[in-house]
Write an enzyme that holds these catalytic residues in place. Structure first.
Site, PDB file in Angstrom:
ATOM      1  N   HIS A 113       0.865  -1.242   0.042  1.00 32.15           N
ATOM      2  CA  HIS A 113      -0.079  -0.053  -0.138  1.00 32.15           C
ATOM      3  C   HIS A 113       0.959   1.287   0.047  1.00 32.15           C
ATOM      4  O   HIS A 113       2.107   1.130   0.266  1.00 32.15           O
ATOM      5  CB  HIS A 113      -0.811   0.020   1.282  1.00 32.15           C
ATOM      6  CG  HIS A 113      -0.478   0.153   2.582  1.00 32.15           C
ATOM      7  ND1 HIS A 113      -1.076   0.707   3.556  1.00 32.15           N
ATOM      8  CD2 HIS A 113       0.998   0.023   2.851  1.00 32.15           C
ATOM      9  CE1 HIS A 113      -0.223   0.667   4.740  1.00 32.15           C
ATOM     10  NE2 HIS A 113       0.825   0.473   4.312  1.00 32.15           N
ATOM     11  N   CYS A 146       5.785   5.958   4.428  1.00 30.61           N
ATOM     12  CA  CYS A 146       4.928   5.299   3.881  1.00 30.61           C
ATOM     13  C   CYS A 146       4.259   5.963   2.656  1.00 30.61           C
ATOM     14  O   CYS A 146       3.159   5.401   2.097  1.00 30.61           O
ATOM     15  CB  CYS A 146       3.651   5.285   5.011  1.00 30.61           C
ATOM     16  SG  CYS A 146       4.351   4.225   6.357  1.00 30.61           S
ATOM     17  N   HIS A 195       4.881   0.180  -0.599  1.00 24.69           N
ATOM     18  CA  HIS A 195       5.503  -0.677   0.528  1.00 24.69           C
ATOM     19  C   HIS A 195       4.562  -1.728   0.959  1.00 24.69           C
ATOM     20  O   HIS A 195       3.391  -1.757   0.831  1.00 24.69           O
ATOM     21  CB  HIS A 195       6.285   0.065   1.525  1.00 24.69           C
ATOM     22  CG  HIS A 195       5.294   0.635   2.359  1.00 24.69           C
ATOM     23  ND1 HIS A 195       4.625   1.800   2.029  1.00 24.69           N
ATOM     24  CD2 HIS A 195       4.990   0.280   3.730  1.00 24.69           C
ATOM     25  CE1 HIS A 195       3.808   2.365   3.034  1.00 24.69           C
ATOM     26  NE2 HIS A 195       3.908   1.102   4.196  1.00 24.69           N
ATOM     27  N   HIS A 230       3.496  -5.180   3.886  1.00 25.85           N
ATOM     28  CA  HIS A 230       3.242  -5.666   5.017  1.00 25.85           C
ATOM     29  C   HIS A 230       3.046  -7.045   5.102  1.00 25.85           C
ATOM     30  O   HIS A 230       2.148  -7.634   4.215  1.00 25.85           O
ATOM     31  CB  HIS A 230       2.389  -4.814   6.041  1.00 25.85           C
ATOM     32  CG  HIS A 230       2.785  -3.328   6.185  1.00 25.85           C
ATOM     33  ND1 HIS A 230       3.591  -3.059   7.340  1.00 25.85           N
ATOM     34  CD2 HIS A 230       2.198  -2.484   5.702  1.00 25.85           C
ATOM     35  CE1 HIS A 230       3.874  -1.698   7.125  1.00 25.85           C
ATOM     36  NE2 HIS A 230       2.925  -1.194   6.191  1.00 25.85           N
ATOM     37  N   ASP A 246      -4.627 -10.629  -0.115  1.00 23.35           N
ATOM     38  CA  ASP A 246      -3.297 -11.295  -0.188  1.00 23.35           C
ATOM     39  C   ASP A 246      -2.663 -10.880  -1.555  1.00 23.35           C
ATOM     40  O   ASP A 246      -3.414 -11.234  -2.407  1.00 23.35           O
ATOM     41  CB  ASP A 246      -3.811 -12.742   0.084  1.00 23.35           C
ATOM     42  CG  ASP A 246      -2.217 -13.603   0.347  1.00 23.35           C
ATOM     43  OD1 ASP A 246      -1.537 -12.712   1.175  1.00 23.35           O
ATOM     44  OD2 ASP A 246      -2.029 -14.688   0.189  1.00 23.35           O
ATOM     45  N   HIS A 247      -1.409 -10.805  -1.410  1.00 21.91           N
ATOM     46  CA  HIS A 247      -0.640 -10.270  -2.487  1.00 21.91           C
ATOM     47  C   HIS A 247      -1.196  -9.305  -3.547  1.00 21.91           C
ATOM     48  O   HIS A 247      -1.105  -9.585  -4.583  1.00 21.91           O
ATOM     49  CB  HIS A 247      -0.174 -11.774  -3.261  1.00 21.91           C
ATOM     50  CG  HIS A 247       0.791 -12.416  -2.301  1.00 21.91           C
ATOM     51  ND1 HIS A 247       0.393 -13.340  -1.454  1.00 21.91           N
ATOM     52  CD2 HIS A 247       2.453 -12.647  -2.729  1.00 21.91           C
ATOM     53  CE1 HIS A 247       1.418 -13.936  -0.978  1.00 21.91           C
ATOM     54  NE2 HIS A 247       2.515 -13.339  -1.693  1.00 21.91           N
ATOM     55  N   GLU A 291      -0.157  -4.708  11.753  1.00 16.68           N
ATOM     56  CA  GLU A 291       0.595  -4.192  10.347  1.00 16.68           C
ATOM     57  C   GLU A 291       1.836  -4.818  10.611  1.00 16.68           C
ATOM     58  O   GLU A 291       2.585  -4.965   9.696  1.00 16.68           O
ATOM     59  CB  GLU A 291       0.326  -2.562  10.308  1.00 16.68           C
ATOM     60  CG  GLU A 291       0.788  -2.299   8.961  1.00 16.68           C
ATOM     61  CD  GLU A 291       0.607  -0.638   8.792  1.00 16.68           C
ATOM     62  OE1 GLU A 291      -0.157  -0.525   7.794  1.00 16.68           O
ATOM     63  OE2 GLU A 291       1.046   0.200   9.491  1.00 16.68           O
TER      64      GLU A 291
END
Length: 136
Positions: free
Chosen positions: A15, A34, A40, A42, A80-81, A125
Protein backbone atom coordinates in the site's frame (compact mmCIF):
# COMPACT_ATOMS: atom_id res chain seq x y z
CA UNK A 1 -22.88 -16.68 29.47
CA UNK A 2 -20.96 -15.02 26.63
CA UNK A 3 -17.83 -16.52 25.13
CA UNK A 4 -15.43 -15.11 22.53
CA UNK A 5 -14.19 -17.31 19.69
CA UNK A 6 -11.20 -16.05 17.66
CA UNK A 7 -9.55 -17.05 14.41
CA UNK A 8 -6.12 -15.90 13.24
CA UNK A 9 -5.36 -15.24 9.58
CA UNK A 10 -2.55 -13.75 7.52
CA UNK A 11 -2.15 -11.84 4.29
CA UNK A 12 0.62 -9.96 2.53
CA UNK A 13 -0.23 -6.70 0.82
CA UNK A 14 1.34 -3.50 -0.46
CA UNK A 15 0.00 0.00 0.00
CA UNK A 16 0.87 3.67 -0.10
CA UNK A 17 -0.44 6.17 2.42
CA UNK A 18 -1.25 9.43 0.70
CA UNK A 19 -4.04 11.78 -0.23
CA UNK A 20 -4.54 12.66 -3.89
CA UNK A 21 -5.76 16.14 -2.93
CA UNK A 22 -2.55 17.00 -1.00
CA UNK A 23 0.82 18.08 -2.36
CA UNK A 24 3.72 15.62 -2.34
CA UNK A 25 5.33 17.76 0.38
CA UNK A 26 2.30 17.58 2.67
CA UNK A 27 1.96 13.82 2.05
CA UNK A 28 5.65 13.39 2.93
CA UNK A 29 5.23 15.45 6.09
CA UNK A 30 2.19 13.49 7.30
CA UNK A 31 2.92 9.96 6.04
CA UNK A 32 6.74 9.94 5.76
CA UNK A 33 8.25 6.84 4.17
CA UNK A 34 4.77 5.29 3.96
CA UNK A 35 4.12 7.79 1.14
CA UNK A 36 6.63 6.01 -1.13
CA UNK A 37 5.24 6.39 -4.70
CA UNK A 38 6.43 2.83 -5.41
CA UNK A 39 4.43 1.46 -2.44
CA UNK A 40 5.62 -0.74 0.40
CA UNK A 41 4.35 -3.98 1.91
CA UNK A 42 3.39 -5.63 5.16
CA UNK A 43 2.85 -9.15 6.43
CA UNK A 44 -0.51 -8.47 8.06
CA UNK A 45 -1.73 -10.66 10.90
CA UNK A 46 -5.46 -10.67 11.51
CA UNK A 47 -7.52 -11.84 14.47
CA UNK A 48 -11.28 -12.01 14.00
CA UNK A 49 -13.28 -12.53 17.19
CA UNK A 50 -16.97 -13.34 17.60
CA UNK A 51 -18.60 -13.00 21.03
CA UNK A 52 -21.98 -14.42 21.89
CA UNK A 53 -24.02 -16.97 23.77
CA UNK A 54 -23.10 -20.65 23.42
CA UNK A 55 -25.65 -22.49 21.29
CA UNK A 56 -27.05 -25.22 23.58
CA UNK A 57 -27.54 -27.60 20.66
CA UNK A 58 -24.07 -27.35 19.05
CA UNK A 59 -21.95 -26.02 21.91
CA UNK A 60 -20.59 -23.34 19.54
CA UNK A 61 -20.71 -19.56 19.62
CA UNK A 62 -19.80 -19.86 15.94
CA UNK A 63 -18.46 -22.81 14.01
CA UNK A 64 -14.75 -21.99 13.60
CA UNK A 65 -14.74 -23.69 10.18
CA UNK A 66 -17.43 -21.27 9.00
CA UNK A 67 -15.49 -18.31 10.42
CA UNK A 68 -12.30 -19.57 8.76
CA UNK A 69 -14.06 -19.94 5.40
CA UNK A 70 -15.54 -16.41 5.65
CA UNK A 71 -12.11 -14.93 6.36
CA UNK A 72 -10.51 -16.90 3.53
CA UNK A 73 -13.17 -16.00 0.95
CA UNK A 74 -13.83 -12.36 1.82
CA UNK A 75 -10.51 -11.16 3.23
CA UNK A 76 -7.53 -13.31 2.32
CA UNK A 77 -8.64 -13.89 -1.28
CA UNK A 78 -9.44 -10.18 -1.69
CA UNK A 79 -6.28 -8.74 -0.05
CA UNK A 80 -3.46 -11.32 -0.18
CA UNK A 81 -0.61 -10.42 -2.54
CA UNK A 82 -2.48 -7.34 -3.71
CA UNK A 83 -1.67 -3.67 -3.93
CA UNK A 84 -4.46 -2.31 -1.75
CA UNK A 85 -4.45 1.09 -3.49
CA UNK A 86 -4.66 -0.36 -7.01
CA UNK A 87 -6.21 -3.83 -6.75
CA UNK A 88 -8.84 -3.55 -4.01
CA UNK A 89 -11.91 -1.45 -4.93
CA UNK A 90 -12.62 -0.66 -1.25
CA UNK A 91 -9.53 1.58 -1.24
CA UNK A 92 -10.10 3.41 -4.52
CA UNK A 93 -11.02 6.54 -2.55
CA UNK A 94 -10.01 5.44 0.96
CA UNK A 95 -6.48 5.74 2.34
CA UNK A 96 -5.43 2.16 3.26
CA UNK A 97 -4.21 2.89 6.77
CA UNK A 98 -4.31 0.03 9.27
CA UNK A 99 -7.34 1.73 10.84
CA UNK A 100 -9.23 1.87 7.55
CA UNK A 101 -8.24 -1.68 6.59
CA UNK A 102 -9.61 -2.98 9.91
CA UNK A 103 -12.92 -1.16 9.38
CA UNK A 104 -13.22 -2.50 5.82
CA UNK A 105 -12.55 -6.05 7.06
CA UNK A 106 -15.15 -5.65 9.82
CA UNK A 107 -17.74 -4.38 7.33
CA UNK A 108 -17.04 -7.23 4.91
CA UNK A 109 -17.52 -9.86 7.65
CA UNK A 110 -20.31 -8.24 9.71
CA UNK A 111 -23.02 -9.12 7.18
CA UNK A 112 -22.26 -12.83 7.64
CA UNK A 113 -22.26 -12.85 11.46
CA UNK A 114 -25.52 -13.17 13.44
CA UNK A 115 -26.67 -9.74 14.67
CA UNK A 116 -26.91 -11.11 18.22
CA UNK A 117 -23.15 -11.67 18.22
CA UNK A 118 -20.41 -9.05 18.59
CA UNK A 119 -17.62 -8.88 16.01
CA UNK A 120 -14.12 -7.58 16.68
CA UNK A 121 -11.24 -7.25 14.21
CA UNK A 122 -7.62 -6.82 15.31
CA UNK A 123 -5.14 -6.13 12.53
CA UNK A 124 -1.37 -6.25 13.10
CA UNK A 125 0.52 -4.21 10.51
CA UNK A 126 3.77 -5.09 12.28
CA UNK A 127 4.34 -7.20 15.39
CA UNK A 128 4.25 -3.98 17.47
CA UNK A 129 1.69 -1.88 15.57
CA UNK A 130 -1.91 -3.01 15.55
CA UNK A 131 -5.46 -1.67 15.57
CA UNK A 132 -8.74 -3.05 16.85
CA UNK A 133 -12.21 -2.24 15.55
CA UNK A 134 -15.46 -3.37 17.23
CA UNK A 135 -17.99 -1.56 15.07
CA UNK A 136 -18.48 1.50 17.22
Amino acid sequence: MKVTVSRKAHFNAAHRLYRKDWSMEKNDTVFGKCNNPNYHGHNYELIVSVTGEIDQETGFVIDVKILSDLIKEHIENAFDHKNLNLDVPDFKDLNPTAENIAVVIWNKLRIFIDDKKDLEVTLFETPRNFVTYKGN
